[in-house]
Design a protein around this motif. Structure first.
Motif, PDB file in Angstrom:
ATOM      1  N   ALA A 292       0.827  -1.208   0.000  1.00  0.00           N
ATOM      2  CA  ALA A 292       0.000   0.000   0.000  1.00  0.00           C
ATOM      3  C   ALA A 292       0.859   1.256   0.000  1.00  0.00           C
ATOM      4  N   VAL A 293       1.845   1.320   0.892  1.00  0.00           N
ATOM      5  CA  VAL A 293       2.694   2.506   0.976  1.00  0.00           C
ATOM      6  C   VAL A 293       3.441   2.726  -0.334  1.00  0.00           C
ATOM      7  N   GLN A 294       3.969   1.661  -0.899  1.00  0.00           N
ATOM      8  CA  GLN A 294       4.728   1.814  -2.141  1.00  0.00           C
ATOM      9  C   GLN A 294       3.829   2.171  -3.318  1.00  0.00           C
ATOM     10  N   SER A 295       2.576   1.766  -3.271  1.00  0.00           N
ATOM     11  CA  SER A 295       1.631   2.220  -4.294  1.00  0.00           C
ATOM     12  C   SER A 295       1.494   3.741  -4.242  1.00  0.00           C
ATOM     13  N   ARG A 296       1.389   4.276  -3.032  1.00  0.00           N
ATOM     14  CA  ARG A 296       1.323   5.727  -2.875  1.00  0.00           C
ATOM     15  C   ARG A 296       2.613   6.390  -3.355  1.00  0.00           C
ATOM     16  N   LEU A 297       3.756   5.795  -3.013  1.00  0.00           N
ATOM     17  CA  LEU A 297       5.036   6.374  -3.407  1.00  0.00           C
ATOM     18  C   LEU A 297       5.230   6.355  -4.913  1.00  0.00           C
ATOM     19  N   LEU A 298       4.543   5.443  -5.605  1.00  0.00           N
ATOM     20  CA  LEU A 298       4.601   5.393  -7.064  1.00  0.00           C
ATOM     21  C   LEU A 298       3.607   6.349  -7.717  1.00  0.00           C
ATOM     22  N   GLY A 299       2.752   6.966  -6.912  1.00  0.00           N
ATOM     23  CA  GLY A 299       1.848   7.964  -7.459  1.00  0.00           C
ATOM     24  C   GLY A 299       0.381   7.611  -7.463  1.00  0.00           C
ATOM     25  N   ALA A 300      -0.003   6.470  -6.889  1.00  0.00           N
ATOM     26  CA  ALA A 300      -1.430   6.146  -6.794  1.00  0.00           C
ATOM     27  C   ALA A 300      -2.138   7.217  -5.969  1.00  0.00           C
ATOM     28  N   GLU A 301      -3.302   7.644  -6.428  1.00  0.00           N
ATOM     29  CA  GLU A 301      -4.005   8.740  -5.768  1.00  0.00           C
ATOM     30  C   GLU A 301      -4.864   8.288  -4.601  1.00  0.00           C
ATOM     31  N   ASP A 302      -5.422   7.097  -4.697  1.00  0.00           N
ATOM     32  CA  ASP A 302      -6.356   6.609  -3.684  1.00  0.00           C
ATOM     33  C   ASP A 302      -5.965   5.169  -3.345  1.00  0.00           C
ATOM     34  N   VAL A 303      -5.417   4.945  -2.151  1.00  0.00           N
ATOM     35  CA  VAL A 303      -4.968   3.611  -1.742  1.00  0.00           C
ATOM     36  C   VAL A 303      -5.667   3.241  -0.441  1.00  0.00           C
ATOM     37  N   THR A 304      -6.263   2.051  -0.425  1.00  0.00           N
ATOM     38  CA  THR A 304      -7.003   1.588   0.747  1.00  0.00           C
ATOM     39  C   THR A 304      -6.563   0.178   1.120  1.00  0.00           C
ATOM     40  N   ILE A 305      -6.260  -0.034   2.402  1.00  0.00           N
ATOM     41  CA  ILE A 305      -6.049  -1.381   2.938  1.00  0.00           C
ATOM     42  C   ILE A 305      -7.354  -1.823   3.587  1.00  0.00           C
ATOM     43  N   VAL A 306      -7.797  -3.023   3.239  1.00  0.00           N
ATOM     44  CA  VAL A 306      -9.005  -3.579   3.848  1.00  0.00           C
ATOM     45  C   VAL A 306      -8.627  -4.871   4.561  1.00  0.00           C
ATOM     46  N   TYR A 307      -8.970  -4.946   5.845  1.00  0.00           N
ATOM     47  CA  TYR A 307      -8.602  -6.104   6.678  1.00  0.00           C
ATOM     48  C   TYR A 307      -9.862  -6.673   7.315  1.00  0.00           C
ATOM     49  N   ARG A 308      -9.930  -7.980   7.386  1.00  0.00           N
ATOM     50  CA  ARG A 308     -11.177  -8.640   7.792  1.00  0.00           C
ATOM     51  C   ARG A 308     -11.468  -8.558   9.288  1.00  0.00           C
ATOM     52  N   ARG A 309     -10.446  -8.293  10.098  1.00  0.00           N
ATOM     53  CA  ARG A 309     -10.661  -8.206  11.551  1.00  0.00           C
ATOM     54  C   ARG A 309     -10.427  -6.773  12.036  1.00  0.00           C
ATOM     55  N   GLY A 310     -10.430  -6.563  13.357  1.00  0.00           N
ATOM     56  CA  GLY A 310     -10.205  -5.239  13.917  1.00  0.00           C
ATOM     57  C   GLY A 310      -8.770  -4.791  13.742  1.00  0.00           C
ATOM     58  N   GLN A 311      -8.541  -3.487  13.829  1.00  0.00           N
ATOM     59  CA  GLN A 311      -7.200  -2.949  13.616  1.00  0.00           C
ATOM     60  C   GLN A 311      -6.209  -3.502  14.624  1.00  0.00           C
ATOM     61  N   ASP A 312      -6.654  -3.789  15.835  1.00  0.00           N
ATOM     62  CA  ASP A 312      -5.755  -4.326  16.855  1.00  0.00           C
ATOM     63  C   ASP A 312      -5.307  -5.742  16.547  1.00  0.00           C
ATOM     64  N   ARG A 313      -5.946  -6.387  15.581  1.00  0.00           N
ATOM     65  CA  ARG A 313      -5.570  -7.759  15.193  1.00  0.00           C
ATOM     66  C   ARG A 313      -4.616  -7.791  13.998  1.00  0.00           C
ATOM     67  N   MET A 314      -4.353  -6.640  13.401  1.00  0.00           N
ATOM     68  CA  MET A 314      -3.433  -6.605  12.264  1.00  0.00           C
ATOM     69  C   MET A 314      -2.041  -7.041  12.718  1.00  0.00           C
ATOM     70  N   SER A 315      -1.398  -7.894  11.924  1.00  0.00           N
ATOM     71  CA  SER A 315      -0.057  -8.341  12.300  1.00  0.00           C
ATOM     72  C   SER A 315       1.000  -7.276  12.009  1.00  0.00           C
ATOM     73  N   ALA A 316       0.716  -6.343  11.130  1.00  0.00           N
ATOM     74  CA  ALA A 316       1.614  -5.205  10.955  1.00  0.00           C
ATOM     75  C   ALA A 316       1.617  -4.385  12.232  1.00  0.00           C
ATOM     76  N   SER A 317       2.782  -3.921  12.620  1.00  0.00           N
ATOM     77  CA  SER A 317       2.883  -3.168  13.863  1.00  0.00           C
ATOM     78  C   SER A 317       2.125  -1.853  13.768  1.00  0.00           C
ATOM     79  N   ARG A 318       1.799  -1.295  14.928  1.00  0.00           N
ATOM     80  CA  ARG A 318       1.085  -0.015  14.937  1.00  0.00           C
ATOM     81  C   ARG A 318       1.949   1.080  14.313  1.00  0.00           C
ATOM     82  N   LYS A 319       3.252   1.000  14.517  1.00  0.00           N
ATOM     83  CA  LYS A 319       4.148   1.976  13.895  1.00  0.00           C
ATOM     84  C   LYS A 319       4.022   1.923  12.378  1.00  0.00           C
ATOM     85  N   GLU A 320       3.972   0.722  11.831  1.00  0.00           N
ATOM     86  CA  GLU A 320       3.845   0.578  10.378  1.00  0.00           C
ATOM     87  C   GLU A 320       2.463   1.030   9.906  1.00  0.00           C
TER      88      GLU A 320
END
Length: 444
Positions: A292-320
């Motif tokens: 997602a981040v690299q899509s934005r860095l390449l110039g994508a105007e609208d980038v959305t991450i969709v995850y099936r559970r709550g944000q606290d369950r994401m395996s990506a760290s909160r910093k990321e």
């Protein structure tokens, strides 16, 4: 990526040429000597340092920080490399905010931990730029070990085995070694071809022969390796990717995020990379965030991450996660994909809201659609067929990576029990190598 270049709306060169260099430059500037001294002086040098316990490779963190504080960065690097030979990469990509820095006493007292990751990078970069190598190989033992996979686990195992004097043949399926570090990490985290520089530095120990473009199950088999070598270590990671399993998920513009990141990493001129105007990424781990981040860095105007559970369950760290949102990525949680819409190419993705109940995750029946001309899926990877006992979808291991077959060890993402982190893979490769050495030397 050839399937995306034919899709209308996915084009290259969305940004001015110089912007790509800025966007894909070093994410965090390295510390200079003065900054490192100031950062090191904040460490309490705890006697029962919780940061050591929190580090999967058990680096003596207070010791190496004290060595920096007393102007001995090379000695600090040796302390790091003795436990983690890929300490340079881990300093760049390890989620220290969830491991050593989260456990730091300063974090508990002040909400601002010692910058352990940046200090580790300062030390390791200092030593790696010097001519001398901090390790010497022991006298040759005459024993031979096969290591399958030149990713973090395989490289750590190969180096430790070579240090003990064993001859190591390192088999890698891809054209270049490095595994996840080379092909699977966001380009802005390890610029200037650091992954290959680190491998070249590691290989200076000697006693390691690399054979690339050699895949287990295609070019070599486990029976042959077991017959020709005194021991075998499997560290080939996960080669396959999970599919969405939806009708029309093969439409143009839909692809897995792992291959997108790989393709981006291997393309020197980022202005040549086509990207959609509206990008949807499905998943909640680091791969999803990096895509997602690299899509934005390449110039994508609208980038959305969709995850099936709550944000606290994401395996990506909160910093990321916070980094992604700071780059303009939108997060939508508690939603799962149910359909891909479009005539030939993807035009919309339909999602259903989800809720966790007594029987697990379930759809609520309420749906919504997101317009998209490009979709990246990041919903996990799979292990290829191996003639070994499995634990779920990975190789079953006991102790320091022993598999169901005598003489065969496994570690890293292909083995059960880990948490899919570079630093954990290094620890597992290192520990398996020590166990193999004990067996080969008769100590076991």
């Amino acid at each position: 990526m050839s399937n995306t270049t034919r899709t209308e709306g996915i084009v290259a060169g969305r940004l001015a040429g110089e912007q790509y260099e800025v966007n894909f430059g070093d994410l965090y500037a390295p510390l200079d000597a003065h900054e490192a001294q100031v950062a090191a002086d904040r460490c309490y040098f705890c006697h029962d340092a919780p940061c050591i316990t929190a580090c999967p490779t058990s680096i003596d963190i207070p010791l190496f920080i004290r060595q920096i504080a007393t102007d001995m960065p090379a000695a600090a690097a040796k302390t790091i490399f003795e436990q983690n030979i890929l300490g340079g990469m881990c300093a760049r990509v390890c989620p220290t905010e969830q491991l050593c820095e989260e456990a730091c006493v300063r974090e508990a007292a002040e909400g601002k931990p010692v910058e352990i990751g940046r200090l580790q990078r300062f030390a390791t970069d200092t030593l790696m730029m010097r001519e001398e190598h901090p390790f010497e190989r022991a006298a040759p033992t005459g024993r031979k070990v096969a290591v399958v996979g030149a990713g973090p686990a395989g490289l750590a195992a190969a180096h430790r085995l070579a240090t003990h004097g064993h001859e190591v043949t390192l088999y890698e399926a891809r054209p270049k070694p490095g595994g996840l570090n080379e092909y699977g990490i966001a380009a802005y985290k390890t610029p200037e071809d650091f992954a290959q520089a680190e491998v070249a530095w590691l290989m200076r120990i000697g006693g390691i022969t690399l054979q690339h473009d050699t895949m287990l199950g295609r070019d070599i088999d486990l029976d042959t390796l077991a017959g020709e070598f005194d021991a075998v270590f499997l560290g080939m990671g996960l080669g396959g990717v999970n599919a969405l399993g939806l009708e029309n998920d093969g439409k143009e513009g839909v692809q897995d995020a792992v291959r997108f990141i790989d393709w981006l990493r291997q393309t020197p001129d980022k202005s040549e990379l086509p990207i959609g105007r509206r990008v949807v990424v499905i998943g909640g781990g680091m791969t999803a965030v990096d895509a997602a981040v690299q899509s934005r860095l390449l110039g994508a105007e609208d980038v959305t991450i969709v995850y099936r559970r709550g944000q606290d369950r994401m395996s990506a760290s909160r910093k990321e996660q916070d980094h992604a949102t700071s780059e303009g990525v939108r997060l939508i949680c508690n939603a799962q994909p149910v359909a891909i819409h479009g005539n030939g190419s993807v035009a919309e993705v339909e999602f259903e809201y989800t809720a966790d109940g007594d029987t697990g995750l379930a759809g609520t029946g309420e749906t919504f659609r997101l317009k998209a001309d490009q979709v990246f899926t990041a919903i996990g990877q799979t292990l290829g067929e191996v003639p070994l006992e499995l634990d779920g979808r990975k190789i079953a291991v006991t102790g320091a990576g022993r598999t169901s077959r005598a003489g065969v060890w496994a570690g890293g993402d292909c083995a059960a029990g880990g948490d899919d982190l570079t630093v954990t893979a290094v620890a597992e490769g290192r520990d398996a190598a020590e166990d193999i050495h004990a067996m080969l030397s008769g100590a076991d």
